[in-house]
Design a protein around this motif. Structure first.
Motif, PDB file in Angstrom:
ATOM      1  N   ALA A  94       8.534  44.810 109.207  1.00  9.13           N
ATOM      2  CA  ALA A  94       7.256  44.913 109.903  1.00  9.13           C
ATOM      3  C   ALA A  94       6.225  44.053 109.189  1.00  9.13           C
ATOM      4  O   ALA A  94       6.452  43.587 108.067  1.00  9.13           O
ATOM      5  CB  ALA A  94       6.779  46.371 109.956  1.00  9.13           C
ATOM      6  N   THR A  95       5.115  43.831 109.860  1.00  6.46           N
ATOM      7  CA  THR A  95       3.989  43.115 109.271  1.00  6.46           C
ATOM      8  C   THR A  95       3.024  44.124 108.657  1.00  6.46           C
ATOM      9  O   THR A  95       2.748  45.171 109.251  1.00  6.46           O
ATOM     10  CB  THR A  95       3.256  42.291 110.350  1.00  6.46           C
ATOM     11  N   ALA A  96       2.515  43.829 107.462  1.00  4.00           N
ATOM     12  CA  ALA A  96       1.570  44.707 106.771  1.00  4.00           C
ATOM     13  C   ALA A  96       0.196  44.047 106.777  1.00  4.00           C
ATOM     14  O   ALA A  96       0.034  42.945 106.251  1.00  4.00           O
ATOM     15  CB  ALA A  96       2.020  44.964 105.340  1.00  4.00           C
ATOM     16  N   GLU A  97      -0.784  44.742 107.360  1.00  3.98           N
ATOM     17  CA  GLU A  97      -2.129  44.190 107.500  1.00  3.98           C
ATOM     18  C   GLU A  97      -3.162  45.214 107.060  1.00  3.98           C
ATOM     19  O   GLU A  97      -3.050  46.405 107.376  1.00  3.98           O
ATOM     20  CB  GLU A  97      -2.388  43.800 108.957  1.00  3.98           C
ATOM     21  N   ALA A  98      -4.172  44.770 106.332  1.00  3.25           N
ATOM     22  CA  ALA A  98      -5.249  45.662 105.886  1.00  3.25           C
ATOM     23  C   ALA A  98      -6.170  45.967 107.062  1.00  3.25           C
ATOM     24  O   ALA A  98      -6.659  45.058 107.729  1.00  3.25           O
ATOM     25  CB  ALA A  98      -6.038  45.011 104.758  1.00  3.25           C
ATOM     26  N   VAL A  99      -6.406  47.255 107.321  1.00  2.00           N
ATOM     27  CA  VAL A  99      -7.315  47.625 108.409  1.00  2.00           C
ATOM     28  C   VAL A  99      -8.747  47.779 107.901  1.00  2.00           C
ATOM     29  O   VAL A  99      -9.669  47.965 108.691  1.00  2.00           O
ATOM     30  CB  VAL A  99      -6.861  48.920 109.107  1.00  2.00           C
ATOM     31  N   GLU A 100      -8.916  47.700 106.600  1.00  2.00           N
ATOM     32  CA  GLU A 100     -10.221  47.736 105.947  1.00  2.00           C
ATOM     33  C   GLU A 100     -10.042  47.091 104.580  1.00  2.00           C
ATOM     34  O   GLU A 100      -8.906  46.845 104.163  1.00  2.00           O
ATOM     35  CB  GLU A 100     -10.720  49.176 105.813  1.00  2.00           C
ATOM     36  N   PRO A 101     -11.114  46.744 103.881  1.00  2.00           N
ATOM     37  CA  PRO A 101     -10.927  46.191 102.533  1.00  2.00           C
ATOM     38  C   PRO A 101     -10.037  47.108 101.695  1.00  2.00           C
ATOM     39  O   PRO A 101     -10.304  48.316 101.600  1.00  2.00           O
ATOM     40  CB  PRO A 101     -12.356  46.117 101.990  1.00  2.00           C
ATOM     41  N   SER A 102      -9.000  46.570 101.113  1.00  2.00           N
ATOM     42  CA  SER A 102      -7.974  47.387 100.463  1.00  2.00           C
ATOM     43  C   SER A 102      -7.505  46.757  99.162  1.00  2.00           C
ATOM     44  O   SER A 102      -7.618  45.545  98.956  1.00  2.00           O
ATOM     45  CB  SER A 102      -6.762  47.576 101.394  1.00  2.00           C
ATOM     46  N   THR A 103      -6.954  47.610  98.311  1.00  2.00           N
ATOM     47  CA  THR A 103      -6.293  47.151  97.094  1.00  2.00           C
ATOM     48  C   THR A 103      -4.866  47.693  97.106  1.00  2.00           C
ATOM     49  O   THR A 103      -4.647  48.878  97.366  1.00  2.00           O
ATOM     50  CB  THR A 103      -7.020  47.644  95.833  1.00  2.00           C
ATOM     51  N   VAL A 104      -3.916  46.820  96.863  1.00  2.00           N
ATOM     52  CA  VAL A 104      -2.508  47.191  96.873  1.00  2.00           C
ATOM     53  C   VAL A 104      -1.886  46.844  95.527  1.00  2.00           C
ATOM     54  O   VAL A 104      -2.156  45.778  94.964  1.00  2.00           O
ATOM     55  CB  VAL A 104      -1.764  46.438  98.000  1.00  2.00           C
ATOM     56  N   TRP A 105      -1.118  47.772  95.004  1.00  2.00           N
ATOM     57  CA  TRP A 105      -0.362  47.533  93.770  1.00  2.00           C
ATOM     58  C   TRP A 105       1.055  47.173  94.170  1.00  2.00           C
ATOM     59  O   TRP A 105       1.688  47.885  94.966  1.00  2.00           O
ATOM     60  CB  TRP A 105      -0.375  48.790  92.901  1.00  2.00           C
ATOM     61  N   CYS A 106       1.555  46.050  93.662  1.00  2.00           N
ATOM     62  CA  CYS A 106       2.874  45.557  94.044  1.00  2.00           C
ATOM     63  C   CYS A 106       3.791  45.462  92.823  1.00  2.00           C
ATOM     64  O   CYS A 106       3.382  44.964  91.764  1.00  2.00           O
ATOM     65  CB  CYS A 106       2.765  44.186  94.700  1.00  2.00           C
ATOM     66  N   LEU A 107       5.006  45.936  93.001  1.00  2.00           N
ATOM     67  CA  LEU A 107       6.015  45.886  91.943  1.00  2.00           C
ATOM     68  C   LEU A 107       7.140  44.972  92.404  1.00  2.00           C
ATOM     69  O   LEU A 107       7.888  45.297  93.334  1.00  2.00           O
ATOM     70  CB  LEU A 107       6.566  47.291  91.672  1.00  2.00           C
ATOM     71  N   PRO A 108       7.294  43.777  91.791  1.00  2.00           N
ATOM     72  CA  PRO A 108       8.330  42.830  92.219  1.00  2.00           C
ATOM     73  C   PRO A 108       9.733  43.427  92.134  1.00  2.00           C
ATOM     74  O   PRO A 108      10.033  44.235  91.251  1.00  2.00           O
ATOM     75  CB  PRO A 108       8.170  41.671  91.227  1.00  2.00           C
ATOM     76  N   ARG A 109      10.585  42.987  93.025  1.00  2.00           N
ATOM     77  CA  ARG A 109      11.930  43.538  93.130  1.00  2.00           C
ATOM     78  C   ARG A 109      12.703  43.422  91.824  1.00  2.00           C
ATOM     79  O   ARG A 109      13.350  44.384  91.389  1.00  2.00           O
ATOM     80  CB  ARG A 109      12.691  42.822  94.253  1.00  2.00           C
TER      81      ARG A 109
END
Length: 229
Positions: A94-109
């Motif tokens: 799926a596509t991931a889109e921010a619906v408001e100003p957001s902060t995302v924490w990402c952990l590489p595979r």
């Protein structure tokens, strides 16, 4: 303790770890800020990271060949997503889109795989998360294929109210713009507006700009066939 650590302390992924091990996990990932409408990844992109919403909200959507949007899930703060895609042969589903100003924490595979070798309990937590996501998709599929729009909207409103013994006159906050409510209900904004109007004409609800007043809780619950407690 970093800002990421403080915001992610209750993440199920790390609940069974010691404080020191949690810090190792948090240090293995990094934060990314997204503006409203910014895309984190597109459907079909190579799956590279497990993600967690630190603040704001992320919508996971798919598009029909004609461009119609189907909202799969609105991810709230503290919830992870994209786990299952990391271990399949395809890309993000799926596509991931921010619906408001957001902060995302990402952990590489690659870093996640190393952590799993040293902390099998993280793997158990991921299995639980993937299982919950599967139940969410199954419920979404049932709603879209077996329910009329009036029933979907009634179910949405009862879930927002949070309980069955709602009193007449109780005001429910929609919690999001109506176009997102429409997407959650698997319909378009115009159809949602007509559905709100029908429920109003039937004396079940009264609508405001961002709220709905429940006038007849029993009829709304019957329409939703709500099973909440």
């Amino acid at each position: 303790m970093s800002a990421s650590s403080e915001n992610l302390q209750h993440l199920p992924l790390v609940q069974m770890l010691s404080d020191d091990d949690r810090e190792v996990v948090f240090a293995s990932g990094g934060e990314r800020s997204l503006a409203k409408g910014e895309i984190l990844f597109h459907e079909g992109d190579p799956a590279e990271s497990l993600c967690v919403v630190v603040s704001g909200r992320i919508k996971l959507v798919r598009y029909s060949p004609r461009g119609k949007e189907l909202l799969l899930h609105l991810v709230p703060p503290g919830a992870s997503f994209a786990e299952a895609a990391l271990f399949g042969s395809g890309g993000y589903p799926a596509t991931a889109e921010a619906v408001e100003p957001s902060t995302v924490w990402c952990l590489p595979r690659a870093r996640l795989v190393n952590l799993l070798r040293n902390h099998p309990e993280i793997g158990m937590a991921m299995i639980g998360s993937i299982s919950a996501w599967t139940r969410t998709l199954a419920g979404k599929l049932e709603m879209l294929t077996q329910r009329r729009v009036e029933e979907r909207l009634a179910l949405f409103l009862m879930n927002r109210a949070g309980r069955r013994d709602t009193e007449p006159g109780e005001v429910v906050e929609l919690g999001q713009p109506k176009h997102l409510v429409a997407a959650e209900c698997g319909t378009g904004p115009e159809v949602l507006s007509r559905t709100f109007k029908r429920l109003e004409e039937d004396g079940i609800i009264s609508t405001g700009t961002s709220t709905v007043t429940i006038l007849d809780p029993k009829r709304l619950a019957d329409l939703a066939e709500w099973l909440g407690s």
